[in-house]
Design a protein around this motif. Structure first.
Motif, PDB file in Angstrom:
ATOM      1  N   GLY A 306     -68.068  37.377 -10.293  1.00 20.69           N
ATOM      2  CA  GLY A 306     -66.812  37.103  -9.595  1.00 20.69           C
ATOM      3  C   GLY A 306     -65.952  38.350  -9.448  1.00 20.69           C
ATOM      4  N   ARG A 307     -65.937  39.183 -10.481  1.00 19.47           N
ATOM      5  CA  ARG A 307     -65.154  40.424 -10.389  1.00 19.47           C
ATOM      6  C   ARG A 307     -65.721  41.348  -9.310  1.00 19.47           C
ATOM      7  NH1 ARG A 307     -64.612  39.661 -16.132  1.00 19.47           N
ATOM      8  NH2 ARG A 307     -66.530  40.817 -16.491  1.00 19.47           N
ATOM      9  N   LEU A 309     -67.505  40.336  -6.806  1.00 20.35           N
ATOM     10  CA  LEU A 309     -67.267  39.661  -5.523  1.00 20.35           C
ATOM     11  C   LEU A 309     -65.863  40.011  -5.023  1.00 20.35           C
ATOM     12  CD1 LEU A 309     -68.124  37.677  -3.326  1.00 20.35           C
ATOM     13  CD2 LEU A 309     -67.474  35.786  -4.836  1.00 20.35           C
ATOM     14  N   GLY A 310     -64.874  39.927  -5.920  1.00 17.02           N
ATOM     15  CA  GLY A 310     -63.503  40.269  -5.542  1.00 17.02           C
ATOM     16  C   GLY A 310     -63.351  41.741  -5.170  1.00 17.02           C
ATOM     17  N   TYR A 335     -68.146  31.615  -5.695  1.00 16.10           N
ATOM     18  CA  TYR A 335     -66.712  31.773  -5.464  1.00 16.10           C
ATOM     19  C   TYR A 335     -65.914  30.639  -6.123  1.00 16.10           C
ATOM     20  CZ  TYR A 335     -62.204  31.185  -3.338  1.00 16.10           C
ATOM     21  OH  TYR A 335     -60.860  30.984  -3.174  1.00 16.10           O
ATOM     22  N   VAL A 342     -61.946  36.623  -8.488  1.00 13.80           N
ATOM     23  CA  VAL A 342     -61.891  37.143  -7.123  1.00 13.80           C
ATOM     24  C   VAL A 342     -60.445  37.460  -6.757  1.00 13.80           C
ATOM     25  CG1 VAL A 342     -62.275  36.594  -4.685  1.00 13.80           C
ATOM     26  CG2 VAL A 342     -63.986  35.932  -6.406  1.00 13.80           C
TER      27      VAL A 342
END
Lengths: 392, 392
Positions: A306-307, A309-310, A335, A342
């Motif tokens: 997630g990190r 992805l963000g 997500y 994110v």
């Protein structure tokens, strides 16, 4: 630089605009068309008559006509008589559908992706065509593929995809021409580009003119819409966001580079972080489910992905300034499970002016977004010039 | 969705197309206009007559008329009578110009940037207007600023830039209205966006529809043209490529993030790597010159910054698939001195399909690209609807 259109070009444009309106919004009264398109009643009547004569729309009295006075006729797209084929060739499945004008799915089949992807699609067309009523019109086929597709000639790059594309065009064209004098065109494009098109046309991004659709599977693809139009780039390769390098010290990527975004957020990255075997969508869902149930290793894996992805979303938000980012394919689950990470990265890394109006969303059309996009691609030629395409 | 244009809209479109043609390409014969715009001779004649009556073009016999028969009249933009003001507010200089229709610079002044940037620009307008002949028309002012400018309302963000923009609009509008009944509009936009517009209109990127212009000074800005149009994003902030994070372990950036591209390729990054004090364009040129003369520290600094420059370009090439990348501002010198490093990174990191047709270039218009872009911005309203703008 080009001068303005002729009267005949305007008429064709207006025919396309009217047909697109009912294709996207469904049955519409003449009164609404008159108001929405900014044309007078007699012009709307003439255009509708032309489209009806070509078998593209029908007109009927509204079912529930509450007011007194003469009711406004309702213009309805001929979804039973005018259709396209839509196919998706994804990493782990094949989907085939016959889609009527207006976006109505008339026939649909889905199978795990076999080694030969052409034969099942050709077979689908053969069987479907055998049962299609007489007097119907197939306007073309659209194919969404998990590989790079070039827009100008529809050729697909990377690995054996070029072979796939030629075989698809030949096989589908051949199957379609069996029942016709000429084969309707087959057009191939990237899954993410077509999912973006579908969500922009009839999904969560309707009315949004600056959109990034992110599609996740083994790799990561992007479909970018800028100022209402697909941002395809010089040769149709725009949107290869999965190969934006986010981690210079990261892992080797299949493309030959190192630390590409997809090495940090693709399916393999999540499974590796979660210390799991397996592959594909179900394996991703299993990790996300385990995280929800309290598995600390799975939770750490989801947060880590997630990190990253963000991180990549923040870069894209700075570069593109989109109104909406849509997380599709396996990125949908990732997500939803890591939205906090994110958003934290987005807040930390993106400029306030770039991020302050951005909305993060999942597809309204779910996993069928690429399939609907493939249908839209096939309908494009008809909507651009209805009478020419319908009679060819 | 909108229906096709009316006859009057087509006429206005054609007037704008013809005027834009001679504005960009210079004096043009009626014969060439007829062939290039796809309109017949009598239409071209009528459009030219309308534009001439409005004082926007003149017609004359060609100077060197070699063939027998009746010569085709040459249509010439009225660059002495119709003009715009163009200004740039850059990190270390102010530039002001009066630019005639056709892109001819009529008056020009450049000073080091003072604390108050508004007063010198207002003074330039006052002095210039006092000497402008009677019967001329000012169509507006365009301003290129080194900060984020929002396209819909022209407001500038970041630091005190909002204050700057309001003061500019008020001051310039006031100075312009002194000699008129109504003040021509003042429009503000980012330096990189306007340099991209200028190079696309009349510079190295003429005919290229997918272009990235990179502007370097203390920070890094990007102007992106996609499918022939400025990719402005949802609120006009598209192109903030300087805040794409390339080095997660990198230095803190003024924006609050860490490892932004501009922390690796901005002027400070080069000077730091070269172990030098100073700032601004001249300091960058000094490092590049020292590297050319064999200074090993300067050479290492240029190579290091060149690798990071190529790193970010590779990411953008994968995301946007441009036909051309233009290196402007201080990035011009850096790119010319480190082209080998830039190309090495591009080859290693960008997908072959995305990079194989990309051309790396420096601006044809040099450091004046933003100034010419500001003039184009000011002319936009006139070119969109010549008769309306010329008489208002």
């Amino acid at each position: 630089m080009r001068a303005g259109p002729t009267q005949e070009e305007i008429r064709r444009h207006n025919l396309g605009t009217l047909l697109r309106y009912v294709h996207v919004r469904g049955p519409t009264s003449r009164a609404e068309l008159t108001a929405s398109l900014g044309l007078n009643r007699s012009t709307i009547g003439a255009l509708t008559a032309d489209l009806a004569a070509a078998g593209l729309v029908t007109e009927e009295l509204p079912r529930d006509h509450g007011r007194t006075g003469r009711p406004s006729l309702v213009v309805r797209p001929e979804h039973e008589r005018v259709y396209a084929y839509a196919f998706t060739v994804e990493v782990d499945r094949l989907t085939a559908a016959r889609v009527g004008l207006g976006g109505k799915v008339l026939d649909r089949r889905e199978v795990p992706r076999p080694a030969d992807v052409v034969a099942p699609l050709v077979e689908f067309i053969r069987e479907t065509e055998a049962s299609v009523p007489a007097g119907t019109t197939c306007v073309g086929s659209g194919v969404a593929v998990c590989a790079m597709a070039r827009h100008d000639d529809g050729r697909v790059y990377l690995g054996d995809a070029a072979v796939l594309e030629e075989a698809l065009a030949a096989g589908l064209g051949g199957a379609l021409s069996e029942s016709r004098t000429s084969a309707p065109p087959v057009t191939v494009r990237n899954v993410a580009d077509l999912a973006a098109l579908a969500e922009h046309t009839r999904g969560v991004a309707t009315g949004c003119d600056n959109v990034i659709y992110l599609h996740g599977d083994a790799g990561i693809g992007g479909g970018i819409i800028a100022a209402g139009r697909a941002m395809t780039g010089h040769r149709g390769h725009g949107g290869e966001v999965g190969h934006m390098v986010v981690n210079p010290q990261g892992r080797a990527c299949g493309c030959g580079s190192q630390g590409c975004w997809e090495t940090e957020i693709g399916e393999y990255a999540l499974l590796r972080a979660a210390d799991r075997d397996g592959k594909g969508r179900q394996a991703v869902t299993d990790v996300v489910d385990a995280a929800r149930r309290g598995d600390v290793v799975a939770q750490a894996a989801v947060r880590q992905v997630g990190r990253w992805l963000g991180f990549g979303v923040a870069n894209l938000v700075n570069i593109i300034n989109p109104e909406m980012v849509i997380f599709g394919g396996s990125l949908r689950e990732v997500y939803l499970a890591s939205a906090a990470q994110v958003r934290e990265r987005l807040t930390r890394m993106a400029l306030p002016a770039c991020r302050q109006h951005v909305r993060l969303r999942t597809p309204d059309l779910g996993d069928d977004a690429p399939l609907f996009g493939a249908a839209e691609l096939a309908f494009e030629r008809l909507l651009a010039d209805p009478l020419d395409a319908a009679t060819s």
